[in-house]
Structures are given as structure tokens and as C-alpha cells.
Write an enzyme that holds these catalytic residues in place. Structure first.
Site, PDB file in Angstrom:
ATOM      1  CB  VAL A 101      45.494 -60.651  24.546  1.00 36.47           C
ATOM      2  CG1 VAL A 101      46.356 -60.961  25.765  1.00 36.47           C
ATOM      3  CG2 VAL A 101      45.895 -61.569  23.383  1.00 36.47           C
ATOM      4  CE1 TYR A 110      51.859 -56.074  14.720  1.00 32.91           C
ATOM      5  CE2 TYR A 110      52.832 -58.084  13.835  1.00 32.91           C
ATOM      6  CZ  TYR A 110      52.167 -57.418  14.847  1.00 32.91           C
ATOM      7  OH  TYR A 110      51.806 -58.095  15.976  1.00 32.91           O
ATOM      8  N   GLY A 162      40.423 -55.825  23.718  1.00 31.10           N
ATOM      9  CA  GLY A 162      40.899 -56.698  22.654  1.00 31.10           C
ATOM     10  C   GLY A 162      40.807 -58.157  23.063  1.00 31.10           C
TER      11      GLY A 162
END
Length: 296
Positions: free
Chosen positions: A12, A125, A10
Site C-alpha cells: 500500500v 494480530y 510496502g
């Protein structure tokens, strides 16, 4: 130190491969290798076999709108899996560094929130990310939870690149101007994580939750104007300039998930604990753009 990195591909995670390398051996655990957060029991078994000194979790269910109709999977990935990892690290006496989000707050007011502020997520979320934090705390493991916001990276898609694509196609853009936060680079988050993990291992009393965002604040509209103006000044061909980016309220752009209007996070605790100075958001965005656009 042996570190297992979850979510290594990803935005990060990719930066963490670089930032964590000086700390010791880094095992990048992809989904195919047994690092699938959608399968918490299998992930826990894999970690028990690896016996790492630390786990850095850069994986999450981040499709904010999709999560509204996919709450079970979002909860598994964002809450059950971090809880399972934390339980293993408590057993091993190791560390867990985990990323969380400004979405754990309700977005009210106009002041930055510190780590003691009451939570109140507005979306699936946000609720699942908060549940993940709570599971980590309940495990009793040594941990660093880094709450952040508005993450960008040169690798992969992001708001800035979307604005440049649209600005090349259209004469004007309408962008939300009443959500306020700090665009924060994946590279900065990775560097902060490595620095904090090194410090916390040396001083376990630093275990806890921290806010980690770039300095300053802006709206999505002002962010778009900055990106478009910076790119145009460097010769990028655009139909839309910053002067034709129009401010609109959140109410004019409804989405399945409610976004917090106030995403300001107070970083005093992080800066004081680890002796950090966080750069202004503009510097990180401009560095990201220069890399993404291959500009000098």
C-alpha cells in the site's frame, strides 16, 4: 500540505507515494530514516522534528500466524506506535490516516459489518490492530482509520500470484471456501486514502473510522478459480484449471491464528461521506494480474 508516509516500501505504501503526491510534499519515512514502528519513542521524536500536517501510516505487523508467538512486538508495532504517532499529531493539530483490518471482528454471521458493529478479534494480530485503533481514538487527534481486507498488489507476493504458481505446478488445488470477503487492491486503498484525506482536511467533521474494501464478495476458493480462469483464458500455461480447484472448509487447513469466516465490511459510510463509488473486486484483481503478468 506536508505529509509523512510510514511504510513507504510496502504494497500500500508504494501506491501511496503516487496517490499522495498531488496533495503536497510527501516525506517517505523508512525504518532507516527514523520511521521504525518497533521504536515508538524514536518515531515520535522524528515526527516532532518534521512537524507534518498529516501522517499516513501504511506500516504494520501483518504476519498473522507469526504474531501468535510474537505478541509483544506485534503490539509495539500495531498499537504502541500508532498511539505514539497519534499523540504527536494531536499536539501538532494535524491528521493521522491509519489502516486497520477486518480482523478486529469475530467473523461470525453472514452480513457485512458497519463501523458501529461490536468488535471481537480472534487473534493476536486482530487484538493488536484493535488496540491501535483505540490508542488513536484516545489521543484525540484528527484521524481517518480505514479498515480493509484481503489486500493485493502487483508488487510483491499475494494470494493470486501464489495460486498461479501452484496452478502451474499441480493438476488440482484445495482452497478454503467458507471464508468470505472482498479482495481489495493496494492501488484502490491508496486512491481512497488520498481522496479521503483531502476531503477531511477541508471538513474536519469527517474525522472517524471507515470501512474501505472493493465492492462485492467472494470466498478464497472462488477467488482462486477466477484468477486461474482469467489467466488461462489469456494464454498463461497452467496444469490446474478452475474446474480442478476444490473447495475445502477452514477446519481442513488449521493455522496458528484463527481467521474470521465473515470478513464482509459495509462501506456505506465511506461512500456517502466522500462521494465514492467503489469498483467490483474482480476489476481490481484483473488489473493487478495484467500488471503482474505483463499482459495487455
Amino acid at each position: 500540505m506536508h505529509i509523512v508516509l510510514l511504510g513507504p516500501d510496502g504494497q500500500v505504501g508504494w501506491e501511496l507515494r503516487r496517490a499522495l503526491a498531488p496533495l503536497g510534499q510527501v516525506t517517505a519515512l523508512t525504518r532507516a530514516d527514523g520511521g521504525d514502528l518497533a521504536r515508538p519513542a524514536e518515531l515520535a521524536a522524528k515526527l516532532r522534528s518534521l512537524k507534518p500536517d498529516a501522517v499516513v501510516n501504511a506500516a504494520a505487523y501483518t504476519a498473522v500466524d507469526k504474531a501468535e508467538g510474537d505478541a509483544a512486538l506485534a503490539h509495539t508495532i500495531n498499537a504502541d506506535a500508532p498511539g505514539a504517532v497519534a499523540t504527536v499529531m494531536a499536539e501538532l493539530g494535524g491528521w493521522l490516516l491509519h489502516y486497520s483490518t477486518d480482523y478486529v471482528f469475530d467473523g461470525s454471521g453472514d452480513q457485512p459489518r458497519d463501523e458501529t458493529a461490536p468488535t471481537g478479534p480472534l487473534s493476536v494480530y486482530g487484538r493488536t490492530k484493535l488496540a491501535g485503533e483505540e490508542a488513536i481514538l484516545a489521543s484525540g487527534c484528527r484521524h481517518l482509520i480505514l479498515r480493509t481486507s484481503w489486500v493485493h498488489a502487483a508488487r510483491g507476493g499475494n494470494f493470486a500470484r501464489t495460486m498461479l504458481r501452484l496452478a502451474a505446478e499441480r493438476d488440482s488445488l484445495n482452497v478454503i471456501d467458507d471464508q468470505i470477503g472482498a479482495p481489495t487492491g493496494a492501488d484502490l486503498l491508496a486512491d481512497v486514502a488520498a481522496h479521503a484525506l483531502r476531503g477531511a482536511v477541508a471538513n474536519p467533521s469527517l474525522s472517524g473510522t471507515y470501512h474501505a474494501v472493493a465492492a462485492g464478495e467472494t470466498s478464497w476458493c472462488q477467488y482462486a478459480r477466477h484468477v486461474i480462469g482469467w489467466a488461462r483464458d489469456r494464454g498463461v500455461a497452467l496444469k490446474c484449471g478452475p474446474e480442478t480447484v476444490n473447495a475445502i472448509p477452514t477446519s481442513a487447513y488449521p493455522t496458528p491464528a484463527t481467521r474470521p469466516l465473515n470478513s464482509r465490511l459495509d462501506t456505506h459510510k465511506l461512500r456517502n461521506a466522500f462521494g465514492l463509488r467503489l469498483p467490483d473486486w474482480q476489476a481490481g484483481v484483473e488489473r493487478m494480474l495484467a500488471e503482474a503478468l505483463n499482459l495487455k
